[in-house]
Scaffold this active site. Sequence first.
Site, PDB file in Angstrom:
ATOM      1  N   GLY A  12     -42.674  96.745  38.896  1.00  0.00           N
ATOM      2  CA  GLY A  12     -41.925  96.916  37.750  1.00  0.00           C
ATOM      3  C   GLY A  12     -42.587  96.778  36.333  1.00  0.00           C
ATOM      4  N   SER A  14     -43.046  98.887  34.020  1.00  0.00           N
ATOM      5  CA  SER A  14     -42.731  99.925  33.066  1.00  0.00           C
ATOM      6  C   SER A  14     -41.841  99.321  31.687  1.00  0.00           C
ATOM      7  CB  SER A  14     -41.913 101.041  33.676  1.00  0.00           C
ATOM      8  OG  SER A  14     -40.713 100.384  34.376  1.00  0.00           O
ATOM      9  N   ARG A  15     -41.240  98.227  31.953  1.00  0.00           N
ATOM     10  CA  ARG A  15     -40.387  97.678  30.985  1.00  0.00           C
ATOM     11  C   ARG A  15     -40.480  96.266  31.000  1.00  0.00           C
ATOM     12  NH1 ARG A  15     -35.145  97.799  32.147  1.00  0.00           N
ATOM     13  NH2 ARG A  15     -35.117  98.603  34.230  1.00  0.00           N
ATOM     14  N   VAL A  65     -39.598  98.850  45.585  1.00  0.00           N
ATOM     15  CA  VAL A  65     -40.201  97.724  46.233  1.00  0.00           C
ATOM     16  C   VAL A  65     -39.415  96.965  47.587  1.00  0.00           C
ATOM     17  CG1 VAL A  65     -41.714  96.849  44.429  1.00  0.00           C
ATOM     18  CG2 VAL A  65     -39.391  96.066  44.761  1.00  0.00           C
ATOM     19  N   ASN A  91     -43.752  91.495  40.041  1.00  0.00           N
ATOM     20  CA  ASN A  91     -42.817  91.242  38.830  1.00  0.00           C
ATOM     21  C   ASN A  91     -41.619  92.053  39.242  1.00  0.00           C
ATOM     22  OD1 ASN A  91     -42.257  90.711  35.958  1.00  0.00           O
ATOM     23  ND2 ASN A  91     -42.147  93.205  36.289  1.00  0.00           N
ATOM     24  N   SER A 151     -38.661  82.656  38.460  1.00  0.00           N
ATOM     25  CA  SER A 151     -37.788  82.432  37.440  1.00  0.00           C
ATOM     26  C   SER A 151     -37.413  80.963  37.610  1.00  0.00           C
ATOM     27  CB  SER A 151     -36.592  83.076  37.782  1.00  0.00           C
ATOM     28  OG  SER A 151     -35.443  82.816  36.990  1.00  0.00           O
ATOM     29  N   TYR A 164     -29.271  85.520  43.275  1.00  0.00           N
ATOM     30  CA  TYR A 164     -30.397  85.632  42.679  1.00  0.00           C
ATOM     31  C   TYR A 164     -31.240  84.581  42.715  1.00  0.00           C
ATOM     32  CZ  TYR A 164     -33.399  86.287  38.507  1.00  0.00           C
ATOM     33  OH  TYR A 164     -34.637  86.501  37.665  1.00  0.00           O
ATOM     34  N   LYS A 168     -35.068  83.864  44.380  1.00  0.00           N
ATOM     35  CA  LYS A 168     -36.298  83.309  43.326  1.00  0.00           C
ATOM     36  C   LYS A 168     -36.773  81.918  44.165  1.00  0.00           C
ATOM     37  CE  LYS A 168     -36.762  86.643  40.463  1.00  0.00           C
ATOM     38  NZ  LYS A 168     -37.937  87.473  40.328  1.00  0.00           N
ATOM     39  N   ILE A 197     -35.991  85.202  28.785  1.00  0.00           N
ATOM     40  CA  ILE A 197     -37.055  86.080  28.206  1.00  0.00           C
ATOM     41  C   ILE A 197     -35.955  87.300  27.756  1.00  0.00           C
ATOM     42  CG2 ILE A 197     -39.080  87.469  28.781  1.00  0.00           C
ATOM     43  CD1 ILE A 197     -39.395  84.576  29.184  1.00  0.00           C
TER      44      ILE A 197
HETATM   45  N1  LIG Z   1     -35.402  88.521  31.787  1.00  0.00           N
HETATM   46  C1  LIG Z   1     -35.496  87.199  32.085  1.00  0.00           C
HETATM   47  O1  LIG Z   1     -34.926  86.296  31.370  1.00  0.00           O
HETATM   48  C2  LIG Z   1     -36.124  86.788  33.393  1.00  0.00           C
HETATM   49  C3  LIG Z   1     -36.438  85.245  33.239  1.00  0.00           C
HETATM   50  C4  LIG Z   1     -37.134  84.868  34.528  1.00  0.00           C
HETATM   51  C5  LIG Z   1     -37.407  85.707  35.462  1.00  0.00           C
HETATM   52  N2  LIG Z   1     -37.373  87.129  35.226  1.00  0.00           N
HETATM   53  C6  LIG Z   1     -37.957  88.109  36.336  1.00  0.00           C
HETATM   54  O2  LIG Z   1     -38.983  88.724  35.618  1.00  0.00           O
HETATM   55  C7  LIG Z   1     -39.039  89.962  36.424  1.00  0.00           C
HETATM   56  C8  LIG Z   1     -38.965  91.139  35.279  1.00  0.00           C
HETATM   57  O3  LIG Z   1     -37.451  90.987  34.928  1.00  0.00           O
HETATM   58  P1  LIG Z   1     -37.178  91.654  33.442  1.00  0.00           P
HETATM   59  O4  LIG Z   1     -36.464  90.966  32.623  1.00  0.00           O
HETATM   60  O5  LIG Z   1     -38.508  92.318  32.725  1.00  0.00           O
HETATM   61  O6  LIG Z   1     -36.480  93.053  34.123  1.00  0.00           O
HETATM   62  P2  LIG Z   1     -36.170  94.531  33.359  1.00  0.00           P
HETATM   63  O7  LIG Z   1     -36.307  94.542  31.888  1.00  0.00           O
HETATM   64  O8  LIG Z   1     -34.792  95.040  33.878  1.00  0.00           O
HETATM   65  O9  LIG Z   1     -37.389  95.274  34.077  1.00  0.00           O
HETATM   66  C9  LIG Z   1     -37.347  95.657  35.475  1.00  0.00           C
HETATM   67  C10 LIG Z   1     -38.534  96.063  36.005  1.00  0.00           C
HETATM   68  O10 LIG Z   1     -38.495  96.284  37.303  1.00  0.00           O
HETATM   69  C11 LIG Z   1     -38.535  97.673  37.745  1.00  0.00           C
HETATM   70  N3  LIG Z   1     -37.549  97.765  39.025  1.00  0.00           N
HETATM   71  C12 LIG Z   1     -36.312  96.984  39.207  1.00  0.00           C
HETATM   72  N4  LIG Z   1     -36.112  97.403  40.390  1.00  0.00           N
HETATM   73  C13 LIG Z   1     -37.087  98.000  41.082  1.00  0.00           C
HETATM   74  C14 LIG Z   1     -37.570  98.355  42.397  1.00  0.00           C
HETATM   75  N5  LIG Z   1     -36.555  98.142  43.509  1.00  0.00           N
HETATM   76  N6  LIG Z   1     -38.614  98.748  42.580  1.00  0.00           N
HETATM   77  C15 LIG Z   1     -39.870  98.965  41.772  1.00  0.00           C
HETATM   78  N7  LIG Z   1     -39.312  98.395  40.441  1.00  0.00           N
HETATM   79  C16 LIG Z   1     -38.258  97.980  40.189  1.00  0.00           C
HETATM   80  C17 LIG Z   1     -37.822  98.225  36.842  1.00  0.00           C
HETATM   81  O11 LIG Z   1     -38.081  99.650  37.042  1.00  0.00           O
HETATM   82  P3  LIG Z   1     -37.191 101.054  36.490  1.00  0.00           P
HETATM   83  O12 LIG Z   1     -36.666 100.852  35.045  1.00  0.00           O
HETATM   84  O13 LIG Z   1     -38.057 102.108  36.833  1.00  0.00           O
HETATM   85  O14 LIG Z   1     -36.137 100.481  37.589  1.00  0.00           O
HETATM   86  C18 LIG Z   1     -38.460  97.697  35.428  1.00  0.00           C
HETATM   87  O15 LIG Z   1     -39.797  98.233  35.136  1.00  0.00           O
HETATM   88  C19 LIG Z   1     -38.022  90.081  37.361  1.00  0.00           C
HETATM   89  O16 LIG Z   1     -38.564  89.550  38.747  1.00  0.00           O
HETATM   90  C20 LIG Z   1     -36.930  88.970  36.952  1.00  0.00           C
HETATM   91  O17 LIG Z   1     -36.262  88.339  37.903  1.00  0.00           O
HETATM   92  C21 LIG Z   1     -36.649  87.622  34.207  1.00  0.00           C
END
Ligand SMILES: NC(=O)c1ccc[n+]([C@@H]2O[C@H](COP(=O)([O-])OP(=O)(O)OC[C@H]3O[C@@H](n4cnc5c(N)ncnc54)[C@H](OP(=O)(O)O)[C@@H]3O)[C@@H](O)[C@H]2O)c1
Length: 260
Positions: A12, A14-15, A65, A91, A151, A164, A168, A197
């Site tokens: 993950g 890419s974003r 994944v 990630n 998380s 979720y 986690k 985040i």
């Molecule tokens: N944002 C928050 O507040 C927060 C807080 C705590 C923990 N987290 C954790 O941090 C991590 C990243 O979150 P984020 O907020 O950055 O999410 P996001 O902006 O939605 O980005 C998710 C990333 O994961 C990829 N992805 C999703 N499903 C996938 C799969 N099945 N296989 C491979 N790649 C996959 C997406 O690729 P595509 O675009 O190609 O689908 C994208 O690159 C996650 O594990 C999330 O639970 C986030």
Amino acid sequence: MAVGERVALVTGGSRGIGRGIVGELAALQYSVVVNYRSDGEAAESACREAKDRGAPRALAIRADVADLDAGRLLTERTLAEFGRIDLLVNNAGVAPATRLDLLTTTAESWDRVLGINLRGPFFLTQAVAATMVELLRAGTVTDPQIIFVTSISSAFASVNRGEYCVSKAGLSMVAQLFATRLADEGIRVNEVRPGIIATDMTDAVRDVYDRRIAAGLVPIRRWGTPLDVGRAVGALAADSFPYTTGEVFHVDGGLHLRRL
Ligand SMILES: NC(=O)c1ccc[n+]([C@@H]2O[C@H](COP(=O)([O-])OP(=O)(O)OC[C@H]3O[C@@H](n4cnc5c(N)ncnc54)[C@H](OP(=O)(O)O)[C@@H]3O)[C@@H](O)[C@H]2O)c1
């Protein structure tokens, strides 16, 4: 500190948070594999950015994944392209498609969220760890590491996204398990635990958390950023913690603190 020609695989990447991690690893001169599931354009753009920031090589690889065969192929392809894996950052993750109360959430949502957030990373780590053990024995890598992005939900109960939280909490135990099993092999495993985040994942709840953060929910009264998490992963990747494994690094502005 630059760390040479090491290779990092970021799921993950890419974003969002993953992209923040990729950028910091690139600045440390890691070559990076940017894994993604659907948005190839974002992955290619993350690769360009990584090269601009100092990555010797950056390669986008599509793999869901949750699909264990795809995870194995991701590992094999990384090895075939780069000849080594020094760092795995688990990630990639998703929130439930719809936030549903504990009393109404569905088995479909449970299976989807746990498949991507827990089952997939467990078996990907198993595959990468086995590869790292071989690379260590061959002398190809010297200090491989695995990092799990979990998380605040590993420890905080949110009844409108229970699956979720379970995913986690489970992933935090997966980090403990691999840290225990792999210490003797020479592989350190740590957990980076973000709070709230600003990414696409939290876009839908931006207003709610704007208000709650302004009201004091987070002691450091702002949203976290992908860079905040990227820098924590970067500190681990730059060998700042050579005697640390199985640790939980909170990147949450103090959200986890118990207050009275
Ligand atoms: N944002 C928050 O507040 C927060 C807080 C705590 C923990 N987290 C954790 O941090 C991590 C990243 O979150 P984020 O907020 O950055 O999410 P996001 O902006 O939605 O980005 C998710 C990333 O994961 C990829 N992805 C999703 N499903 C996938 C799969 N099945 N296989 C491979 N790649 C996959 C997406 O690729 P595509 O675009 O190609 O689908 C994208 O690159 C996650 O594990 C999330 O639970 C986030």
